[in-house]
Design an enzyme around this catalytic site. Structure first.
Site, PDB file in Angstrom:
ATOM      1  N   SER A 188       0.852  -1.185   0.000  1.00  0.00           N
ATOM      2  CA  SER A 188       0.000   0.000   0.000  1.00  0.00           C
ATOM      3  C   SER A 188       0.894   1.244   0.000  1.00  0.00           C
ATOM      4  CB  SER A 188      -0.962  -0.035   1.188  1.00  0.00           C
ATOM      5  OG  SER A 188      -2.019   0.901   1.007  1.00  0.00           O
ATOM      6  N   ASP A 443      -8.251  -5.249  -6.328  1.00  0.00           N
ATOM      7  CA  ASP A 443      -7.855  -4.118  -5.495  1.00  0.00           C
ATOM      8  C   ASP A 443      -8.063  -2.799  -6.236  1.00  0.00           C
ATOM      9  OD1 ASP A 443      -6.697  -2.409  -3.666  1.00  0.00           O
ATOM     10  OD2 ASP A 443      -4.642  -2.996  -4.169  1.00  0.00           O
ATOM     11  N   HIS A 468      -6.159  -6.277  -1.953  1.00  0.00           N
ATOM     12  CA  HIS A 468      -5.094  -5.392  -1.498  1.00  0.00           C
ATOM     13  C   HIS A 468      -3.997  -6.153  -0.727  1.00  0.00           C
ATOM     14  CE1 HIS A 468      -3.808  -1.277  -1.020  1.00  0.00           C
ATOM     15  NE2 HIS A 468      -3.745  -1.348   0.290  1.00  0.00           N
TER      16      HIS A 468
END
Length: 508
Positions: A188, A443, A468
């Site tokens: 991320s 994602d 994710h």
């Protein structure tokens, strides 16, 4: 390991939560944070063979490095203490590589060097494992760090400088040399930091893995909900065109009630903690409902009661009185899973939460992260386009208003900051080398990442059916074939690059 240490871990893990007044996506992020801690906890004890193997286990070393508050102005003598973790369990002295796990917008724990694909790779390659908590998150923050005058030193540029200083600290501590190649890992926002650390400090970092990394800053992130819509109709993960249509029609029904001024009915049907007080609360209300679906897509398979298949089963169920009633049920299931008796839809409550300068040493740092969106990234997930299945009340302006209300940052400053970030890092064409960009097609953040190979060594891996940061989790028997193949591909590149490092850096 002592029994008391184990008991402490078991006590702490369930407490990593959010307050009742947070927006739904904040609740989801904090629950994911807890679940990931629990998953890495279980994975670690499976690996060491608890309880027998754990008796001889030595916990990772926790420490703090004193860092300049401002790396770019040496006349500023202010400092803060930044937390790190070290695991020497697998390291082959003196020439073994170093694997760096980069922290992000939440607190970091010892499990950052105990479990995950980077740990499995470290075991294979006999690497020293280290991790660094991001400045201003967890315990890596001064007592007054969240005040307006102090939070200005929170940025990705300062974070990269922290990593460079940490590199020097670890190198001196363990007498490392060029023969110890560093590979960094992050997912991320830390995935972006991983790529940027390699980009900006190639003399320090030999290679990087950037998972679900939104390296392109974007003010109006409309593509987020485009991907959410596509995922809700994706049969591979339990979605369908019928599900997407039901969700869209349900939100249209909610919008119709709001336009008719029938907020009282919505307050009752969706268990609002208080009456909806005008347009700002209306936007907060529909955002909270949309968060349930956005969270289910972004973290699909991580929360049993809130994944795409489960939500689509409810929204598409035969015999349901209406899509509006199905949406009510989705909201109730969500509340039950989070232990909520009502949902806080107050805009002023959201402003109050983000304005709080109280430092919380665990969980996700919401005030800090929103500040970074206002000063660097944007990333505002809006719903003003025709492809969005939710309410058009989720506007860019409603989110930019928080930058002004909470941090006194005007809209034009946010826009300029987003442009600068892309100029500074190269957006989704970073022009570096030896970076693996890993993304799942479910994602929504993949829309801001690198999806095609940029060069022979800037490699993009695109995983069908995963969400994710799925590749970062510990390997599990029920992992889909696409995820297993992606992990194997990552492992092959890491092995090849470490062989190259031994040749280039003079190792044996």
């Amino acid at each position: 390991m002592t029994a008391s240490w184990l008991q402490l871990c078991l006590l702490l893990l369930p407490l990593l939560g959010a307050s009742r007044g947070a927006r739904n996506f904040r609740q989801i992020r904090n629950k994911i944070h807890r679940l990931r801690e629990t998953e890495t906890f279980r994975s670690f004890y499976t690996r060491v063979g608890f309880p027998k193997g754990a008796l001889s286990y030595t916990p990772p070393a926790e420490g703090y490095i004193t860092q300049p508050l401002d790396h770019f102005n040496r006349r500023n003598n202010a400092t803060y203490r930044q937390r790190y973790w070290i695991n020497e369990e697998f390291w082959q002295r003196p020439d073994g590589p170093v694997f760096l796990y980069i922290g992000g917008e939440s607190s970091l724990s010892e499990f950052s060097v105990l479990s995950g694909q980077h740990v499995e790779l470290a075991q294979k390659h006999r690497a020293l494992l280290v991790s660094l908590e991001h400045r201003y998150y967890g315990t890596s923050i001064n007592r007054d760090g969240l005040a307006l005058e102090a939070i200005t030193f929170l940025s990705s540029q300062q974070a990269l400088a922290d990593l460079a200083a940490f590199h020097l600290f670890i190198s001196q501590k363990f007498s490392l040399s060029r023969r110890n190649p560093w590979i960094c890992f992050g997912g991320s926002y830390p995935g972006s930091l991983s790529a940027w650390f390699r980009l900006k400090f190639p003399h320090l970092v030999f290679a990087a893995v950037a998972s679900s990394a939104p390296v392109r800053a974007e003010l109006d992130f409309t593509d987020y909900n485009k991907v959410v819509a596509q995922s809700l109709s994706d049969a591979v993960i339990g979605g369908s065109a019928k599900c997407l249509d039901a969700v869209t029609r349900a939100f249209r029904a909610v919008d119709a009630l709001l336009q008719a001024g029938n907020g009282t009915q919505l307050e009752k049907d969706f268990s609002s903690c208080a009456a909806l007080q005008g347009p700002d609360d209306y936007a907060q209300f529909v955002s909270n409902l949309a968060d349930i679906f956005m969270g289910a897509v972004q973290y699909n398979r991580e929360i049993q009661s809130n994944n795409v298949q489960q939500l689509c089963r409810i929204m598409s169920a035969e015999g349901t009185a209406s899509v509006y009633e199905a949406l009510r049920k989705v909201n109730q299931v969500y509340m039950d899973s989070m232990g909520l008796s009502c949902v806080d839809n107050s805009y002023e409550s959201a402003v109050k939460d983000l304005s709080s300068t109280e430092v919380n040493p665990v969980g996700v740092g919401e005030r800090q992260w929103y500040y970074q969106t206002c000063t660097e990234f944007g990333y505002y997930q809006t719903c003003e386009g025709s492809s969005c299945p939710f309410s058009p009340l989720i506007t860019l302006q409603s989110q930019l208003d928080l930058c002004s209300r909470v941090f006194r940052i005007p809209v034009d400053s946010v826009e300029q900051s987003v442009r600068f970030t892309n100029e500074f890092y190269g957006a989704d064409h970073p022009k570096s080398s030896r970076i693996i960009f890993v993304n799942g097609d479910i994602d929504p953040w993949h829309a801001l990442s690198v999806l095609k190979n940029q060069s022979r060594s800037e490699i993009a891996i695109y995983i069908n059916g995963t969400a994710h940061c799925a590749n970062m989790s510990p390997s599990r028997p029920d992992d889909p074939p696409s995820l297993r193949e992606a992990r194997e591909e990552i492992a092959v590149h890491i092995a090849d690059w470490l062989k190259s490092a031994r040749r280039e850096l003079g190792g044996s």
